[in-house]
Design an enzyme around this catalytic site. Structure first.
Site, PDB file in Angstrom:
ATOM      1  N   HIS A  54       0.840  -1.213   0.000  1.00  0.00           N
ATOM      2  CA  HIS A  54       0.000   0.000   0.000  1.00  0.00           C
ATOM      3  C   HIS A  54       0.867   1.253   0.000  1.00  0.00           C
ATOM      4  O   HIS A  54       2.082   1.183   0.140  1.00  0.00           O
ATOM      5  CB  HIS A  54      -1.004  -0.027   1.148  1.00  0.00           C
ATOM      6  CG  HIS A  54      -0.424   0.030   2.524  1.00  0.00           C
ATOM      7  ND1 HIS A  54       0.357  -0.972   3.068  1.00  0.00           N
ATOM      8  CD2 HIS A  54      -0.520   0.982   3.495  1.00  0.00           C
ATOM      9  CE1 HIS A  54       0.693  -0.656   4.305  1.00  0.00           C
ATOM     10  NE2 HIS A  54       0.185   0.532   4.578  1.00  0.00           N
ATOM     11  N   ASP A  58       5.987   4.171   4.944  1.00  0.00           N
ATOM     12  CA  ASP A  58       6.812   3.142   5.598  1.00  0.00           C
ATOM     13  C   ASP A  58       6.722   1.795   4.859  1.00  0.00           C
ATOM     14  O   ASP A  58       7.346   0.805   5.280  1.00  0.00           O
ATOM     15  CB  ASP A  58       6.455   2.991   7.090  1.00  0.00           C
ATOM     16  CG  ASP A  58       4.974   2.693   7.341  1.00  0.00           C
ATOM     17  OD1 ASP A  58       4.119   3.222   6.607  1.00  0.00           O
ATOM     18  OD2 ASP A  58       4.681   1.917   8.267  1.00  0.00           O
ATOM     19  N   HIS A  59       5.988   1.754   3.755  1.00  0.00           N
ATOM     20  CA  HIS A  59       5.924   0.556   2.895  1.00  0.00           C
ATOM     21  C   HIS A  59       6.428   0.872   1.480  1.00  0.00           C
ATOM     22  O   HIS A  59       7.223   0.129   0.926  1.00  0.00           O
ATOM     23  CB  HIS A  59       4.487   0.004   2.863  1.00  0.00           C
ATOM     24  CG  HIS A  59       4.023  -0.430   4.217  1.00  0.00           C
ATOM     25  ND1 HIS A  59       4.024  -1.747   4.624  1.00  0.00           N
ATOM     26  CD2 HIS A  59       3.599   0.290   5.281  1.00  0.00           C
ATOM     27  CE1 HIS A  59       3.614  -1.807   5.884  1.00  0.00           C
ATOM     28  NE2 HIS A  59       3.346  -0.590   6.307  1.00  0.00           N
ATOM     29  N   HIS A 112      -7.672  -0.423   5.115  1.00  0.00           N
ATOM     30  CA  HIS A 112      -6.561   0.353   5.674  1.00  0.00           C
ATOM     31  C   HIS A 112      -6.199   1.453   4.672  1.00  0.00           C
ATOM     32  O   HIS A 112      -6.089   2.630   5.026  1.00  0.00           O
ATOM     33  CB  HIS A 112      -5.386  -0.581   5.945  1.00  0.00           C
ATOM     34  CG  HIS A 112      -4.193   0.100   6.551  1.00  0.00           C
ATOM     35  ND1 HIS A 112      -4.144   0.484   7.866  1.00  0.00           N
ATOM     36  CD2 HIS A 112      -3.005   0.466   6.004  1.00  0.00           C
ATOM     37  CE1 HIS A 112      -2.973   1.056   8.113  1.00  0.00           C
ATOM     38  NE2 HIS A 112      -2.263   1.063   6.999  1.00  0.00           N
ATOM     39  N   ASP A 135      -0.554  -4.050   5.835  1.00  0.00           N
ATOM     40  CA  ASP A 135      -1.251  -3.529   7.020  1.00  0.00           C
ATOM     41  C   ASP A 135      -2.741  -3.881   7.000  1.00  0.00           C
ATOM     42  O   ASP A 135      -3.552  -3.201   7.626  1.00  0.00           O
ATOM     43  CB  ASP A 135      -1.095  -2.002   7.122  1.00  0.00           C
ATOM     44  CG  ASP A 135       0.314  -1.595   7.542  1.00  0.00           C
ATOM     45  OD1 ASP A 135       1.168  -2.478   7.743  1.00  0.00           O
ATOM     46  OD2 ASP A 135       0.547  -0.371   7.661  1.00  0.00           O
ATOM     47  N   HIS A 174       4.069  -5.355  10.064  1.00  0.00           N
ATOM     48  CA  HIS A 174       4.640  -4.811  11.310  1.00  0.00           C
ATOM     49  C   HIS A 174       4.722  -5.884  12.385  1.00  0.00           C
ATOM     50  O   HIS A 174       3.902  -6.809  12.420  1.00  0.00           O
ATOM     51  CB  HIS A 174       3.755  -3.683  11.870  1.00  0.00           C
ATOM     52  CG  HIS A 174       3.747  -2.431  11.063  1.00  0.00           C
ATOM     53  ND1 HIS A 174       4.607  -1.377  11.292  1.00  0.00           N
ATOM     54  CD2 HIS A 174       2.973  -2.051  10.007  1.00  0.00           C
ATOM     55  CE1 HIS A 174       4.360  -0.397  10.434  1.00  0.00           C
ATOM     56  NE2 HIS A 174       3.372  -0.782   9.635  1.00  0.00           N
TER      57      HIS A 174
HETATM   58  C1  GBP Z   1       1.483   0.567  18.244  1.00  0.00           C
HETATM   59  O1  GBP Z   1       0.496  -0.022  18.620  1.00  0.00           O
HETATM   60  O2  GBP Z   1       2.630   0.044  18.244  1.00  0.00           O
HETATM   61  N1  GBP Z   1       2.603   2.557  17.380  1.00  0.00           N
HETATM   62  C2  GBP Z   1       1.341   1.999  17.743  1.00  0.00           C
HETATM   63  C3  GBP Z   1       0.336   1.999  16.593  1.00  0.00           C
HETATM   64  C4  GBP Z   1       0.026   0.870  10.933  1.00  0.00           C
HETATM   65  S1  GBP Z   1       1.383   1.968  10.507  1.00  0.00           S
HETATM   66  C5  GBP Z   1       0.842   2.519  15.295  1.00  0.00           C
HETATM   67  C6  GBP Z   1      -0.245   2.417  14.222  1.00  0.00           C
HETATM   68  O3  GBP Z   1      -1.283   3.066  14.267  1.00  0.00           O
HETATM   69  N2  GBP Z   1       0.014   1.579  13.240  1.00  0.00           N
HETATM   70  C7  GBP Z   1      -0.846   1.414  12.079  1.00  0.00           C
HETATM   71  C8  GBP Z   1      -1.974   0.433  12.341  1.00  0.00           C
HETATM   72  O4  GBP Z   1      -2.805   0.254  11.471  1.00  0.00           O
HETATM   73  N3  GBP Z   1      -1.977  -0.231  13.509  1.00  0.00           N
HETATM   74  C9  GBP Z   1      -2.966  -1.210  13.832  1.00  0.00           C
HETATM   75  C10 GBP Z   1      -3.474  -1.065  15.246  1.00  0.00           C
HETATM   76  O5  GBP Z   1      -3.142  -0.065  15.919  1.00  0.00           O
HETATM   77  O6  GBP Z   1      -4.243  -1.925  15.677  1.00  0.00           O
HETATM   78  N4  GBP Z   1       1.389   4.324   9.117  1.00  0.00           N
HETATM   79  O7  GBP Z   1       2.680   4.266   9.370  1.00  0.00           O
HETATM   80  C11 GBP Z   1       0.526   3.304   9.705  1.00  0.00           C
HETATM   81  O8  GBP Z   1      -0.278   2.696   8.689  1.00  0.00           O
HETATM   82  C12 GBP Z   1       0.873   5.394   8.362  1.00  0.00           C
HETATM   83  C13 GBP Z   1       1.701   6.019   7.420  1.00  0.00           C
HETATM   84  C14 GBP Z   1      -0.425   5.854   8.552  1.00  0.00           C
HETATM   85  C15 GBP Z   1       1.169   7.047   6.637  1.00  0.00           C
HETATM   86  C16 GBP Z   1      -0.927   6.877   7.767  1.00  0.00           C
HETATM   87  C17 GBP Z   1      -0.128   7.449   6.853  1.00  0.00           C
HETATM   88 BR1  GBP Z   1      -0.809   8.865   5.762  1.00  0.00          BR
HETATM   89 ZN    ZN Z   2      -0.138   1.483   6.613  1.00  0.00          ZN
END
Ligand code: GBP
Ligand code: ZN
Length: 258
Positions: A54, A58-59, A112, A135, A174
């Site tokens: 996606h 970070d991907h 997502h 994700d 992750h």
């Molecule tokens: C933790 O629990 O470790 N740091 C916290 C949560 C995916 S990364 C971090 C978080 O919210 N992670 C995201 C997620 O979906 N987690 C599932 C959950 O909390 O259950 N990301 O880096 C995230 O997708 C991102 C980058 C987001 C760009 C939006 C944009 Br625009």
């Molecule tokens: Zn993501």
């Protein structure tokens, strides 16, 4: 088929898939291209494909750099996801191959992000299949609903991914397993498979080892978001349908401070 974990950034995973006959390789979400290139070199792998799950940085954030470093590389990404550096836009059901023995099927899993793709990978010989879930599906959890609804996530997790063969290995984007299992226990305190897997995952993380892969079978037993079809789970969260339960569990997870 060989699959290598490549930890990136804080808690992301990139993965390298190598076709043993030809040494041709694909890399999933290569956010740190220089790291990927040294892993390829150490393993004598020829990088041919990038599989982007996606558009989040970070991907997909390494795609343009890896294209500079390997100009002939093909970069796959969801047709409606605006993936940086994408040269091959894919839709649900698109198939392509890697090396002599590996086939890859694109599964559109929106929620997502709206163009999120999971890649289902099979090899010729007796290897179990693997699915790279970015994700959308995490071990014992799922991604936040940034660009979709509970209905979308229900389709993506419980219908599309839930229909894959049970031994399919699950490689996610992750390392969130310990936190996800702690949360899962708040939903199903009496699920012994969750507590067992939590103890196992804590051991792995103490030794700095990945808790990945899981399998579709294990996720159906321990991941609350994949269990919303079960009437007893719906009852536990006070809901009357799978989609309602999906929405409720996601809300609880968003507000949960482990
Ligand atoms: C933790 O629990 O470790 N740091 C916290 C949560 C995916 S990364 C971090 C978080 O919210 N992670 C995201 C997620 O979906 N987690 C599932 C959950 O909390 O259950 N990301 O880096 C995230 O997708 C991102 C980058 C987001 C760009 C939006 C944009 Br625009
Ligand atoms: Zn993501």
């Amino acid at each position: 088929m060989q699959i290598l974990h490549i930890p990136c950034l804080e808690d992301n995973y990139s993965y390298m898939i190598i076709d043993e006959a030809t040494k041709d390789a694909a890399v999933v979400d290569p956010v740190e291209p220089h790291k990927i290139l040294s892993v390829a070199q150490e393993n004598g792998a020829n990088l041919k494909l990038v599989l982007t799950t996606h558009h989040h940085w970070d991907h997909a954030g390494g795609n343009e750099k890896i294209k500079q470093l390997i100009p002939e590389i093909k970069i796959y990404g969801g047709a409606v996801d605006n993936v940086k550096g994408c040269t091959e836009k894919v839709e649900n059901g698109d198939r392509f191959s890697l090396g002599a023995d590996i086939n890859i099927l694109s599964l559109h899993t929106p929620c997502h992000t709206k163009g999120h793709i999971c890649y289902y990978v099979t090899a010729k010989e007796g290897d179990d299949p693997a699915v790279f879930t970015g994700d959308t599906l995490f071990v014992a959890g799922c991604g936040r609903f940034f660009e979709g609804t509970a209905e979308n996530m229900y389709q993506s997790l419980c219908v599309t991914l839930g229909s894959l063969p049970k031994p399919t290995r699950v490689y996610c984007g992750h390392e969130y397993t310990v936190k996800n299992l702690q949360f899962a226990l708040t939903v199903e305190p009496d699920n012994g498979k969750i507590s067992q897997k939590l103890a196992w995952a804590e051991q792995k993380r103490k030794s700095d080892l990945p808790t990945i892969p899981s399998t579709i079978d294990e996720e159906l037993e321990t991941n609350p978001f994949m269990r919303v079809d079960l009437p007893e789970l719906q009852e536990k969260v006070g809901c009357k349908s799978p989609v309602e339960a999906m929405k409720e569990i996601r809300q609880r997870k968003d507000n949960w401070r482990g």
